[in-house]
Write a protein that holds these residues in place. Structure first.
Motif, short mmCIF file in Angstrom:
data_model
loop_
_atom_site.label_atom_id
_atom_site.label_comp_id
_atom_site.label_asym_id
_atom_site.label_seq_id
_atom_site.Cartn_x
_atom_site.Cartn_y
_atom_site.Cartn_z
N ASP A 132 0.87 -1.19 0.00
CA ASP A 132 0.00 0.00 0.00
C ASP A 132 0.90 1.24 0.00
O ASP A 132 1.23 1.78 1.06
CB ASP A 132 -0.91 -0.02 1.23
N LEU A 133 1.32 1.67 -1.18
CA LEU A 133 2.25 2.78 -1.29
C LEU A 133 1.62 4.10 -0.86
O LEU A 133 2.32 4.99 -0.37
CB LEU A 133 2.77 2.89 -2.73
N GLY A 134 0.31 4.21 -1.01
CA GLY A 134 -0.37 5.41 -0.54
C GLY A 134 -0.28 5.52 0.97
O GLY A 134 0.01 6.59 1.53
N GLY A 135 -0.51 4.40 1.66
CA GLY A 135 -0.39 4.38 3.11
C GLY A 135 1.03 4.62 3.57
O GLY A 135 1.27 5.31 4.58
N LEU A 136 2.00 4.05 2.85
CA LEU A 136 3.40 4.25 3.20
C LEU A 136 3.80 5.72 3.00
O LEU A 136 4.53 6.29 3.82
CB LEU A 136 4.29 3.34 2.34
N THR A 137 3.31 6.34 1.95
CA THR A 137 3.57 7.76 1.71
C THR A 137 2.98 8.61 2.82
O THR A 137 3.63 9.55 3.32
CB THR A 137 3.00 8.19 0.35
N SER A 177 9.12 -2.75 13.10
CA SER A 177 8.86 -3.56 14.29
C SER A 177 7.71 -3.02 15.13
O SER A 177 7.24 -3.70 16.04
CB SER A 177 10.12 -3.66 15.16
N SER A 178 7.27 -1.81 14.84
CA SER A 178 6.12 -1.24 15.53
C SER A 178 5.09 -0.81 14.48
O SER A 178 5.37 -0.79 13.30
CB SER A 178 6.53 -0.05 16.40
N GLY A 179 3.93 -0.45 14.94
CA GLY A 179 2.88 -0.02 14.00
C GLY A 179 2.42 -1.13 13.08
O GLY A 179 2.04 -0.88 11.93
N GLN A 180 2.44 -2.37 13.59
CA GLN A 180 2.05 -3.49 12.73
C GLN A 180 0.55 -3.51 12.43
O GLN A 180 0.08 -4.32 11.64
CB GLN A 180 2.49 -4.80 13.36
N ASN A 181 -0.20 -2.62 13.08
CA ASN A 181 -1.62 -2.49 12.76
C ASN A 181 -1.82 -1.71 11.47
O ASN A 181 -2.93 -1.69 10.93
CB ASN A 181 -2.37 -1.81 13.91
N TYR A 182 -0.77 -1.08 10.96
CA TYR A 182 -0.85 -0.40 9.67
C TYR A 182 -0.67 -1.42 8.55
O TYR A 182 0.25 -2.24 8.59
CB TYR A 182 0.22 0.69 9.55
N LEU A 183 -1.53 -1.34 7.55
CA LEU A 183 -1.50 -2.30 6.45
C LEU A 183 -0.16 -2.29 5.74
O LEU A 183 0.41 -3.35 5.45
CB LEU A 183 -2.62 -1.99 5.45
N CYS A 184 0.39 -1.10 5.45
CA CYS A 184 1.65 -1.04 4.69
C CYS A 184 2.80 -1.66 5.47
O CYS A 184 3.68 -2.29 4.87
CB CYS A 184 1.96 0.40 4.31
N ILE A 185 2.82 -1.53 6.80
CA ILE A 185 3.88 -2.13 7.61
C ILE A 185 3.79 -3.65 7.57
O ILE A 185 4.80 -4.34 7.38
CB ILE A 185 3.81 -1.62 9.06
N GLN A 186 2.59 -4.17 7.73
CA GLN A 186 2.42 -5.62 7.68
C GLN A 186 2.78 -6.16 6.30
O GLN A 186 3.40 -7.23 6.18
CB GLN A 186 0.98 -6.00 8.03
N GLN A 187 2.42 -5.43 5.26
CA GLN A 187 2.77 -5.86 3.90
C GLN A 187 4.27 -5.84 3.68
O GLN A 187 4.82 -6.74 3.02
CB GLN A 187 2.06 -4.96 2.88
N LEU A 188 4.97 -4.84 4.20
CA LEU A 188 6.42 -4.78 4.07
C LEU A 188 7.09 -5.95 4.80
O LEU A 188 8.03 -6.56 4.29
CB LEU A 188 6.95 -3.45 4.62
N ARG A 189 6.60 -6.27 5.98
CA ARG A 189 7.14 -7.40 6.73
C ARG A 189 6.91 -8.72 5.98
O ARG A 189 7.80 -9.55 5.87
CB ARG A 189 6.48 -7.46 8.12
N ASP A 190 5.69 -8.87 5.45
CA ASP A 190 5.38 -10.09 4.69
C ASP A 190 6.23 -10.18 3.43
O ASP A 190 6.69 -11.27 3.05
CB ASP A 190 3.89 -10.12 4.31
N LEU A 191 6.47 -9.03 2.78
CA LEU A 191 7.27 -9.01 1.56
C LEU A 191 8.71 -9.43 1.86
O LEU A 191 9.29 -10.24 1.12
CB LEU A 191 7.25 -7.62 0.94
N LEU A 192 9.28 -8.92 2.94
CA LEU A 192 10.64 -9.30 3.30
C LEU A 192 10.75 -10.79 3.59
O LEU A 192 11.70 -11.46 3.17
CB LEU A 192 11.11 -8.49 4.51
N LYS A 193 9.78 -11.32 4.30
CA LYS A 193 9.78 -12.75 4.61
C LYS A 193 9.68 -13.58 3.33
O LYS A 193 10.39 -14.57 3.16
CB LYS A 193 8.62 -13.10 5.55
N GLN A 194 8.79 -13.16 2.44
CA GLN A 194 8.59 -13.90 1.19
C GLN A 194 9.85 -13.85 0.32
O GLN A 194 10.30 -14.89 -0.19
CB GLN A 194 7.41 -13.31 0.42
#
Length: 304
Positions: free
Chosen positions: A75-80, A122-139
């Motif tokens: 979610d690049l809009g959310g990340l921005t 490591s914080s703000g994992q309730n934000y969609l873009c943060i969770q997506q970034l974490r999932d992307l790194l793992k993948q």
């Protein structure tokens, strides 16, 4: 609410590499950067300034993130929005002649030439873009990294006591590497100030996603392959941001992957039949936060 505009000192004269007596550490400096860039065989001078991100910079920042993440499910809009909301840490690069324009004037997306900031993964994992970034790194680590690197990245992501920061160091390809030094220096100063205020910027590790290009060996002729083996002058790897090669030297671990099948606007230009065809890659670097200042010092020595 976004903080007031604070101009960042990113003065570097690329023609004159000698040091001066000005204090480049102050983020409130109103000095300009005078860069010399080549365009169609001509040298033109452009004044740049760094400043904290503001709401009108939304589309420009998002465009820069798109050239880094391409078709990744983020979610690049959310990340921005997050980058703008935490604008007490991080800078955007703007052409200085635009800084005094009225706030209600429409800004073209190209008015933002670069963005340098850090996002707490490591914080703000309730934000969609943060969770997506974490999932992307793992993948990506699971698909492209060695077992040891994959295990290390997963352990850091699962251990929130060792905070992981996503270092964003993105700009258009015609902006020279010299500009990275004051931007990174300002970033480290702002991180220290945020930590003094007990904000969530006390990182143990940073991850940096780099853009690079490689000569595609499958499509090289025998003559080109022979040149490569004999250390030809043309490099087989091109870093979109040259200073990131220095980051790679001090990385704890890294992995890379091709993005050839995705639309990549990171390196402009038209390939001709006689050119060596370059394939776009991304290299993910993980390094200890304590090494950031020494890396910046190495970059400073390298570009000067």
């Amino acid at each position: 609410m976004a903080a007031p505009v604070k101009k960042r000192d990113i003065q570097r004269n690329i023609e004159d590499r000698s040091s001066d007596d000005e204090d480049h550490s102050s983020s409130n400096s109103e000095d300009n950067e005078r860069n010399v860039i080549e365009e169609q065989g001509m040298e033109i001078q452009v004044d740049f300034e760094g400043r904290n991100p503001l709401d009108p910079d939304y589309h420009g920042i998002k465009t820069l993130l798109q050239q880094l993440f391409l078709k990744a499910h983020i979610d690049l809009g959310g990340l921005t929005d997050m980058i703008i909301s935490q604008n007490y840490v991080g800078s955007v690069v703007k052409q200085s002649e635009d800084l005094e324009e009225s706030d209600d004037e429409d800004n073209d997306i190209n008015d933002v030439f670069g963005v340098t900031t850090v996002i707490n993964l490591s914080s703000g994992q309730n934000y969609l873009c943060i969770q997506q970034l974490r999932d992307l790194l793992k993948q990506l680590a699971n698909e492209h990294a060695t077992d040891a690197t994959n295990s290390m990245i997963k352990n850091i992501l699962e251990n929130d006591s060792e905070a992981l920061g996503l270092l964003i160091n993105e700009r258009f390809v015609n902006i020279p590497a010299q500009i990275s030094v004051p931007l990174l220096e300002n970033l480290t100063s702002e991180i220290k100030r945020a930590n003094n205020k007990r904000m969530a910027f006390d990182f143990s590790y940073y991850v940096l996603i780099c853009k690079l290009y490689k000569m595609e060996e499958q499509k090289m002729g025998k003559k080109a392959k022979s040149k490569k083996k004999s250390n030809a002058e043309e490099p087989t790897v091109i870093w979109s941001n040259p200073e990131e090669e220095i980051f790679a030297e001090d990385a704890t671990c890294s992995f890379e992957f091709s993005v050839e099948k995705e639309s990549d606007s990171g390196l402009s230009g038209t390939w001709t039949e006689g050119d060596d065809e370059m394939v776009p890659y991304r290299r993910v670097l993980l390094f200890e936060a304590t090494k950031l200042q020494s890396i910046i010092d190495k970059i400073k020595n390298h570009v000067s």
